[in-house]
Enzyme design. Structure first.
Site: not given
Ligand code: 3PG
Length: 217
Positions: A42, A46, A130
């Protein structure tokens, strides 16, 4: 293809959530993750490089599922589809996003953590969501509770997942895959330590396959 079919068919049920800060990192990072046994990525939107990274990775690894993450509005949904994303992930859901997604055949995972949010997703035909942010939204216990009223809904938890707590999620029947950024630590990416990322991927792929096979027995 549905999101559930796509995710349940993966040889490894862990999806790295990737932030690309240097476009030249996209291919070596993807190569390290795939070589280690990760089956799908994925790539988040960002950074401004997310879309270009998706296109480059798809050109290099056409057979690997590459999704777009942090897709927050209809415009980004369209951009991600045009960039060649195989699936789309959103941290939450709006009615605009759900309506847009209904017009595409791309697998879409809207974000949902409450019963009402799950109902809104189901209402538009999305039965795989999700679960974000997983750890602060009740974690595995919350997902177990949601399996009662929603036996047909599959979840992909992300947010606060680590090697240590991965098992609590992947052992649940209603968890089809889990995701997170722990496989791509920023410091290793900045230092271009691709071999170390490959080792992290390989360790996680082995662990996750063992955990998922416990569930199917
Ligand atoms: C996401 O968008 O799925 C999260 O930012 C992932 O979270 P993590 O950085 O705590 O793994």
């Amino acid at each position: 293809m549905t999101s559930d079919a796509l995710l349940s068919g993966l040889s490894c049920p862990v999806i790295p959530v990737v932030v690309i800060e240097e476009i030249d990192h996209a291919i070596p990072l993807a190569e390290a993750l795939f070589s280690g046994g990760i089956a799908a990525l994925e790539i988040t939107l960002r950074t401004d490089l997310g879309l270009e990274a998706i296109s480059r990775i798809k050109a290099q690894f056409p057979e690997k599922p590459v999704g777009a993450g942090t897709v927050c509005n209809p415009e980004q949904f369209g951009d991600a589809a045009r960039a060649g994303a195989d699936f789309i992930v959103s941290p939450g859901a709006t009615s605009a996003l759900l309506s847009t997604a209904s017009n595409y055949s791309l697998p879409f995972l809207p974000g949902a953590v409450t019963a009402s949010e799950v109902l809104c997703a189901m209402d538009k035909g999305f039965n795989t969501v999700k679960f974000f942010p997983a750890e602060t939204s009740g974690g595995a216990a919350a997902l177990r509770a949601l399996s009662g009223p929603f036996p047909s809904v599959s979840f992909m938890p992300t947010g606060g997942i680590t090697r240590e707590n991965l098992g609590a999620y992947l052992r649940l029947q209603n968890v089809v895959a889990a995701g997170g950024s722990w496989l791509t630590p920023r410091a290793l990416c900045v230092a271009q330590q691709w071999e170390q990322i490959q080792q992290l991927a390989s360790d996680t792929a082995n662990l996750s396959r063992a955990l998922k096979s416990e569930v199917s027995q």
